[in-house]
Write an enzyme that holds these catalytic residues in place. Structure first.
Site, mmCIF file in Angstrom:
data_model
loop_
_atom_site.group_PDB
_atom_site.id
_atom_site.type_symbol
_atom_site.label_atom_id
_atom_site.label_comp_id
_atom_site.label_asym_id
_atom_site.label_seq_id
_atom_site.Cartn_x
_atom_site.Cartn_y
_atom_site.Cartn_z
ATOM 1 N NE ARG A 142 -3.609 0.695 2.290
ATOM 2 C CZ ARG A 142 -4.266 1.234 3.317
ATOM 3 N NH1 ARG A 142 -4.412 0.556 4.442
ATOM 4 N NH2 ARG A 142 -4.758 2.449 3.225
ATOM 5 C CG ASP A 191 -3.429 5.534 14.190
ATOM 6 O OD1 ASP A 191 -2.566 4.646 14.280
ATOM 7 O OD2 ASP A 191 -4.504 5.392 13.581
ATOM 8 C CG ASP A 199 -8.068 5.020 13.063
ATOM 9 O OD1 ASP A 199 -7.226 4.958 13.977
ATOM 10 O OD2 ASP A 199 -7.769 4.953 11.860
ATOM 11 C CE1 TYR A 244 -1.736 6.624 4.099
ATOM 12 C CE2 TYR A 244 0.458 7.501 4.466
ATOM 13 C CZ TYR A 244 -0.684 6.902 4.950
ATOM 14 O OH TYR A 244 -0.786 6.599 6.281
ATOM 15 C CG ASP A 254 -8.306 1.222 14.888
ATOM 16 O OD1 ASP A 254 -7.894 0.960 16.046
ATOM 17 O OD2 ASP A 254 -7.655 1.936 14.102
#
Length: 281
Positions: free
Chosen positions: A118, A157, A189, A120, A152
């Site tokens: 992955r 984060d 999240d 961005y 989540d």
């Protein structure tokens, strides 16, 4: 040699993108209720393995010749109201890196979807990572402010808004300034907004209102970046609880404390770990 201070008496060394150096970490490593705190000297290193941009690439952590986990073995608190931030993604990069919560010792790896690494679709403008010894419990339903969303299943984060790019795998003391309650695919999240303690702006920022005043556009920029970043993959916009408001430093610390409580229950066995990797007791 790249050195990153954790506390006045604690230093962490990241070897990523440099000549893999080690430094002294002096801290209490608390693994929740199932573990006792111990104060000791540890030579802690993070270092890359494999070729960057491949499935084999990862950043691993060790103390001497012993592998350690950045999720379980780095202390949450750094003293003086600061928290230890594990940086997964340096600002201005695109590779979607994350602590692998399901792999032994939780290395930083590049996320995959449908067998592909992955990235961005545009660079992220802030350093991005997580706080150790936290966990957003997927079994706990949030209140009406977040639409009853469940956690989540990841460490909480952190979006670090300082002026410099922080190396992948570095552990840096940060000051929490606020928090956004993002709702991603129906899951809660949290995004803690923080600044590195050694950043030139750190002494001027103590709450989210200071960020709005002295760094206008940063909070809205974070909100909109995370709202839209999945749409190139035909995903819906992400939402936000609390009327999309960024909550302040007090609330951020309360959320951190809550997720640390969920983590302690996970580690003690009170909450089922499922596929998550948890160190043996």
């Amino acid at each position: 040699m790249a050195l990153f201070a954790l506390t006045a008496s604690a230093i962490f060394s990241s070897g990523y993108a440099s000549a893999r150096s080690a430094s002294l970490l002096r801290a209490s490593l608390v693994r929740g209720g199932a573990r006792s705190a111990s104060s000791l000297h540890m030579a802690v290193t993070s270092a890359p393995e494999g070729k960057e941009g491949t499935e084999d690439f990862k950043v691993v952590f060790s103390s001497g010749d012993k592998p350690i986990s950045p999720w379980h073995d780095i202390p949450l608190e750094a003293g003086d109201g600061l928290y230890n931030f594990v940086n997964e993604i340096p600002k201005y990069t695109t590779a979607k890196m994350e602590v692998d919560t399901k792999a032994e010792n939780n290395p930083i790896v590049q996320d995959e979807k449908k067998g592909k690494l992955r990235y961005y679709h545009g660079c992220i403008f802030w350093n991005y990572g997580c706080l150790p010894q936290t966990w957003e419990d997927p079994n706990v339903k949030g209140n009406e402010d977040v639409g009853g969303a469940f956690g989540d299943n990841d460490p909480i984060d952190v979006v670090e808004i300082g002026s410099k790019a922080i190396e992948m795998g570095a552990v840096v003391p940060v000051k929490p300034l606020g928090v956004l309650s993002m709702i991603d695919d129906g899951e809660l999240d949290w995004k803690v907004i923080a600044i590195a303690a050694d950043d030139p702006m750190a002494s001027e920022l103590n709450d989210i209102s200071d960020v709005e005043e002295k760094m206008p556009g940063v909070v809205s920029g974070i909100r909109e970046w995370f709202r839209w970043y999945k749409t190139p993959d035909d995903k819906p916009l992400n939402g936000f609880g609390h009327g999309e408001k960024a909550l302040g430093a007090k609330e951020a610390k309360e959320v951190i404390a809550e997720t640390n409580g969920f983590y302690k229950k996970l580690l003690s066995g009170e909450t089922d770990a499922g596929k998550l990797w948890i160190p043996s007791k």
